[in-house]
Design a protein around this motif. Structure first.
Motif, PDB file in Angstrom:
ATOM      1  N   ILE A 215       0.884  -1.340   0.059  1.00 59.27           N
ATOM      2  CA  ILE A 215      -0.169   0.083  -0.006  1.00 59.27           C
ATOM      3  C   ILE A 215       0.790   1.160   0.112  1.00 59.27           C
ATOM      4  O   ILE A 215       1.708   1.476   0.843  1.00 59.27           O
ATOM      5  CB  ILE A 215      -1.007  -0.057   1.270  1.00 59.27           C
ATOM      6  CG1 ILE A 215      -1.565  -1.271   1.374  1.00 59.27           C
ATOM      7  CG2 ILE A 215      -1.570   1.357   1.263  1.00 59.27           C
ATOM      8  CD1 ILE A 215      -2.483  -1.499   2.601  1.00 59.27           C
ATOM      9  N   ASP A 216       0.658   2.310  -0.975  1.00 57.21           N
ATOM     10  CA  ASP A 216       1.302   3.368  -0.968  1.00 57.21           C
ATOM     11  C   ASP A 216       0.351   4.403  -0.229  1.00 57.21           C
ATOM     12  O   ASP A 216      -0.720   4.799  -0.660  1.00 57.21           O
ATOM     13  CB  ASP A 216       1.599   3.714  -2.373  1.00 57.21           C
ATOM     14  CG  ASP A 216       2.357   5.415  -2.247  1.00 57.21           C
ATOM     15  OD1 ASP A 216       2.464   5.777  -1.121  1.00 57.21           O
ATOM     16  OD2 ASP A 216       2.908   5.722  -3.375  1.00 57.21           O
ATOM     17  N   LEU A 217       0.657   4.545   1.124  1.00 56.60           N
ATOM     18  CA  LEU A 217       0.007   5.387   2.213  1.00 56.60           C
ATOM     19  C   LEU A 217      -0.396   6.792   1.738  1.00 56.60           C
ATOM     20  O   LEU A 217      -1.394   7.314   1.903  1.00 56.60           O
ATOM     21  CB  LEU A 217       0.458   5.391   3.644  1.00 56.60           C
ATOM     22  CG  LEU A 217       0.478   3.915   4.106  1.00 56.60           C
ATOM     23  CD1 LEU A 217       1.229   3.920   5.507  1.00 56.60           C
ATOM     24  CD2 LEU A 217      -0.851   3.407   4.357  1.00 56.60           C
ATOM     25  N   ARG A 218       0.600   7.342   0.818  1.00 52.30           N
ATOM     26  CA  ARG A 218       0.620   8.955   0.489  1.00 52.30           C
ATOM     27  C   ARG A 218      -0.669   8.900  -0.586  1.00 52.30           C
ATOM     28  O   ARG A 218      -1.188  10.131  -0.414  1.00 52.30           O
ATOM     29  CB  ARG A 218       1.944   9.349   0.114  1.00 52.30           C
ATOM     30  CG  ARG A 218       3.065   9.403   1.139  1.00 52.30           C
ATOM     31  CD  ARG A 218       4.429   9.831   0.623  1.00 52.30           C
ATOM     32  NE  ARG A 218       4.947   8.866  -0.151  1.00 52.30           N
ATOM     33  CZ  ARG A 218       6.259   9.009  -0.872  1.00 52.30           C
ATOM     34  NH1 ARG A 218       6.962  10.038  -0.769  1.00 52.30           N
ATOM     35  NH2 ARG A 218       6.539   8.018  -1.713  1.00 52.30           N
ATOM     36  N   THR A 219      -0.953   7.869  -1.151  1.00 51.87           N
ATOM     37  CA  THR A 219      -1.938   8.223  -2.172  1.00 51.87           C
ATOM     38  C   THR A 219      -3.233   7.434  -1.678  1.00 51.87           C
ATOM     39  O   THR A 219      -4.198   8.005  -1.911  1.00 51.87           O
ATOM     40  CB  THR A 219      -1.605   7.504  -3.684  1.00 51.87           C
ATOM     41  OG1 THR A 219      -1.086   6.392  -3.339  1.00 51.87           O
ATOM     42  CG2 THR A 219      -0.469   8.356  -4.175  1.00 51.87           C
ATOM     43  N   TRP A 220      -3.163   6.291  -0.899  1.00 49.62           N
ATOM     44  CA  TRP A 220      -4.390   5.557  -0.281  1.00 49.62           C
ATOM     45  C   TRP A 220      -5.175   6.396   0.866  1.00 49.62           C
ATOM     46  O   TRP A 220      -6.124   6.369   0.688  1.00 49.62           O
ATOM     47  CB  TRP A 220      -3.595   4.237  -0.057  1.00 49.62           C
ATOM     48  CG  TRP A 220      -4.909   3.362   0.359  1.00 49.62           C
ATOM     49  CD1 TRP A 220      -5.696   2.711  -0.339  1.00 49.62           C
ATOM     50  CD2 TRP A 220      -5.186   3.140   1.936  1.00 49.62           C
ATOM     51  NE1 TRP A 220      -6.479   1.897   0.574  1.00 49.62           N
ATOM     52  CE2 TRP A 220      -6.054   2.178   1.659  1.00 49.62           C
ATOM     53  CE3 TRP A 220      -4.552   3.394   3.049  1.00 49.62           C
ATOM     54  CZ2 TRP A 220      -6.809   1.641   3.115  1.00 49.62           C
ATOM     55  CZ3 TRP A 220      -5.145   2.724   4.267  1.00 49.62           C
ATOM     56  CH2 TRP A 220      -6.148   1.951   4.335  1.00 49.62           C
ATOM     57  N   VAL A 221      -4.382   6.689   1.792  1.00 45.36           N
ATOM     58  CA  VAL A 221      -4.911   7.453   3.107  1.00 45.36           C
ATOM     59  C   VAL A 221      -5.977   8.348   2.620  1.00 45.36           C
ATOM     60  O   VAL A 221      -7.049   8.534   3.130  1.00 45.36           O
ATOM     61  CB  VAL A 221      -3.785   7.615   3.994  1.00 45.36           C
ATOM     62  CG1 VAL A 221      -4.692   8.605   5.097  1.00 45.36           C
ATOM     63  CG2 VAL A 221      -3.343   6.600   4.583  1.00 45.36           C
ATOM     64  N   LEU A 247       8.319   7.999   4.211  1.00 46.43           N
ATOM     65  CA  LEU A 247       7.435   6.875   4.396  1.00 46.43           C
ATOM     66  C   LEU A 247       7.001   6.095   2.884  1.00 46.43           C
ATOM     67  O   LEU A 247       6.360   6.581   2.343  1.00 46.43           O
ATOM     68  CB  LEU A 247       5.971   7.299   5.030  1.00 46.43           C
ATOM     69  CG  LEU A 247       5.010   6.302   5.279  1.00 46.43           C
ATOM     70  CD1 LEU A 247       5.747   4.998   6.342  1.00 46.43           C
ATOM     71  CD2 LEU A 247       3.807   6.545   5.927  1.00 46.43           C
ATOM     72  N   SER A 248       7.902   5.088   2.921  1.00 47.39           N
ATOM     73  CA  SER A 248       7.711   4.394   1.747  1.00 47.39           C
ATOM     74  C   SER A 248       6.597   3.342   1.677  1.00 47.39           C
ATOM     75  O   SER A 248       5.879   3.427   2.824  1.00 47.39           O
ATOM     76  CB  SER A 248       9.076   3.427   1.546  1.00 47.39           C
ATOM     77  OG  SER A 248      10.127   4.104   1.406  1.00 47.39           O
ATOM     78  N   PRO A 249       6.111   2.877   0.437  1.00 49.16           N
ATOM     79  CA  PRO A 249       5.038   2.076   0.506  1.00 49.16           C
ATOM     80  C   PRO A 249       5.239   0.841   1.630  1.00 49.16           C
ATOM     81  O   PRO A 249       6.332   0.275   1.603  1.00 49.16           O
ATOM     82  CB  PRO A 249       5.016   1.648  -0.907  1.00 49.16           C
ATOM     83  CG  PRO A 249       5.411   2.609  -1.673  1.00 49.16           C
ATOM     84  CD  PRO A 249       6.535   3.339  -0.974  1.00 49.16           C
ATOM     85  N   VAL A 250       4.255   0.334   2.112  1.00 50.93           N
ATOM     86  CA  VAL A 250       4.277  -0.779   3.181  1.00 50.93           C
ATOM     87  C   VAL A 250       3.371  -1.767   2.778  1.00 50.93           C
ATOM     88  O   VAL A 250       2.252  -1.725   2.129  1.00 50.93           O
ATOM     89  CB  VAL A 250       3.822  -0.251   4.615  1.00 50.93           C
ATOM     90  CG1 VAL A 250       4.519   1.011   5.122  1.00 50.93           C
ATOM     91  CG2 VAL A 250       2.607   0.340   4.546  1.00 50.93           C
ATOM     92  N   LEU A 280      -4.139  13.897  11.346  1.00 49.87           N
ATOM     93  CA  LEU A 280      -3.861  12.632  11.076  1.00 49.87           C
ATOM     94  C   LEU A 280      -2.310  12.712  10.449  1.00 49.87           C
ATOM     95  O   LEU A 280      -1.947  13.319   9.604  1.00 49.87           O
ATOM     96  CB  LEU A 280      -4.730  11.628   9.976  1.00 49.87           C
ATOM     97  CG  LEU A 280      -4.105  10.351   9.837  1.00 49.87           C
ATOM     98  CD1 LEU A 280      -4.197   9.403  11.014  1.00 49.87           C
ATOM     99  CD2 LEU A 280      -4.775   9.825   8.653  1.00 49.87           C
ATOM    100  N   LYS A 281      -1.333  12.115  11.275  1.00 49.91           N
ATOM    101  CA  LYS A 281       0.213  12.109  10.795  1.00 49.91           C
ATOM    102  C   LYS A 281       0.517  10.430  10.730  1.00 49.91           C
ATOM    103  O   LYS A 281       0.284   9.894  11.652  1.00 49.91           O
ATOM    104  CB  LYS A 281       0.883  12.795  12.233  1.00 49.91           C
ATOM    105  CG  LYS A 281       2.265  12.909  11.904  1.00 49.91           C
ATOM    106  CD  LYS A 281       3.060  13.693  12.903  1.00 49.91           C
ATOM    107  CE  LYS A 281       4.528  13.813  12.560  1.00 49.91           C
ATOM    108  NZ  LYS A 281       4.735  14.467  11.275  1.00 49.91           N
ATOM    109  N   LEU A 282       1.087  10.387   9.787  1.00 49.48           N
ATOM    110  CA  LEU A 282       1.653   9.009   9.550  1.00 49.48           C
ATOM    111  C   LEU A 282       3.108   9.031   9.235  1.00 49.48           C
ATOM    112  O   LEU A 282       3.686   9.841   8.566  1.00 49.48           O
ATOM    113  CB  LEU A 282       1.103   8.571   8.095  1.00 49.48           C
ATOM    114  CG  LEU A 282      -0.332   8.000   8.433  1.00 49.48           C
ATOM    115  CD1 LEU A 282      -0.921   9.179   7.589  1.00 49.48           C
ATOM    116  CD2 LEU A 282      -0.582   6.936   7.237  1.00 49.48           C
TER     117      LEU A 282
END
Length: 388
Positions: A215-221, A247-250, A280-282
């Motif tokens: 999951i690429d959180l930067r585009t998914w979240v 934060l890389s994809p996880v 919200l902070k990731l």
């Protein structure tokens, strides 16, 4: 090692028994007469008692009779020692509740075999007792849960029943629309409650599969949060999302992660006032970005207060909102059906299962969750492992 109380008035015999027991690694407590033995048994609650029968003042039978009267000492395995071998003495000891009877002189092997047998049986009895207590406690919790679920399910059903009755009796078009809206809201609430109960049951039964995907959180979240952001804007709440650039994809379970974020956001919207912020902070475990401020509190201060150490092989997100949680409510936040009294600013209601589900999803995903509230802010911190 097990703790054994030796009650023996003859010093040579006492010394001999102690030497044998200590050589086997047992912890030994000594008493030179029956009265002292009773006192030490009540103070130390040993795992086993070895007691001579013939002693001045209070003999072995008297010791056993006294200890049998107290619940904490009545179940301690008890072995009699005696130079007597009469059948009547043996029967008297057994009738009083003794577990074994050794006649002096006895061998080292006889003593150790008697001790091993009694400790093994006592361990099995205690294990069975613990399981029975767990079953009883489980049944009590189950009964309480069923009662609570029945009440929670009944509430929206009664609302739907009332709305249907009003729809059948009124001819006013505007009222028709209002009653339909009430009916729809109650129906949605009932469906949500049932869905949450089913999810909770799957999580507790461990039938939910934690299958990971990249999951690429930067585009998914942002896509996950957008519907909640629109609802928050209608309430004049300010939603901020910050995703650290390092934060890389996880690899994580997408469904579980979505439920965690959605439930936390929904919860925050319920308790944040108009004009209040929801943030919200990731960030990754190796992130050095700890300077974000929440009121007068920084991220690093929150982590220090909760004693949180972010693992380098994990990613973390924190959802914060401007609404302080009472200190006495924090220990109960993840309990099923718990709602903080008189704090729902929007009278939105809910199933009372949202945070319970969050905690279960986090645990199933082998993560951890923390709660911190101070200076007008509430913070929920979730740490999840990065799967390879």
């Amino acid at each position: 090692m097990p703790k054994i109380l030796v009650i023996e008035d003859e010093q040579p015999v006492r010394i001999n028994i102690v030497a044998m027991l200590k050589a086997e690694g047992f912890q030994v407590i000594l008493a030179e007469d029956g009265q002292i033995g009773v006192q030490l048994a009540q103070e130390h609650i040993p795992d086993l008692i070895i007691c001579d029968i013939t002693m001045p003042q209070l003999d072995g039978f008297g010791v056993l009779e006294v200890l049998q009267q107290t619940p904490t000492t009545s179940t301690i395995p008890f072995i009699f020692l005696s130079a007597k071998s009469e059948r009547s003495d043996f029967r008297r000891g057994m009738n009083l509740g003794a577990d074994d009877y050794l006649t002096k002189p006895f061998t080292r092997t006889e003593l150790l075999e008697a001790i091993c047998t009694r400790l093994t049986k006592q361990s099995a009895v205690m294990e069975l007792k613990q399981k029975l207590e767990e079953i009883q406690q489980s049944n009590l919790l189950k009964d309480d849960f069923v009662s609570t679920v029945a009440h929670e399910l009944r509430s929206p059903l009664m609302t739907m029943k009332m709305a249907i009755q009003l729809l059948q009796t009124t001819q006013d078009t505007k009222r028709h629309v209002t009653y339909l809206e009430v009916l729809q809201a109650a129906c949605n609430h009932e469906v949500e409650l049932i869905d949450n109960l089913l999810d909770l049951q799957r999580l507790e039964a461990r039938t939910w599969q934690d299958e990971a995907e990249l999951i690429d959180l930067r585009t998914w979240v942002p896509g996950i949060v957008e519907p909640i952001r629109m609802r928050a804007q209608q309430r004049q709440q300010i939603v901020q999302i910050e995703i650290c650039p390092d934060l890389s994809p996880v690899r994580a379970n997408q469904f579980g992660l979505e439920r965690i974020i959605t439930e936390l956001f929904t919860n925050a919207c319920k308790y944040t006032p108009p004009g209040g912020k929801i943030c919200l902070k990731l960030f990754a475990g190796n992130s050095s970005s700890m300077k974000a401020e929440f009121g007068s509190t920084t991220l690093s201060q929150i982590f220090t207060a909760q004693r949180i150490t972010i693992e380098s092989t994990a990613f973390c997100f924190m959802l914060s909102n401007e609404a302080e949680i009472p200190a006495n409510a924090i220990p109960h936040l993840f309990e099923r059906f718990y709602r903080v009294p008189k704090s729902d600013r929007w009278q939105q209601g809910g199933t009372g299962l949202g945070l319970s589900l969050v905690k279960k999803f986090v645990e199933q995903m082998h993560g951890s969750i923390y709660v911190h509230s101070a200076n007008g802010w509430a913070h929920f911190i979730v740490q999840l492992p990065i799967k390879r």
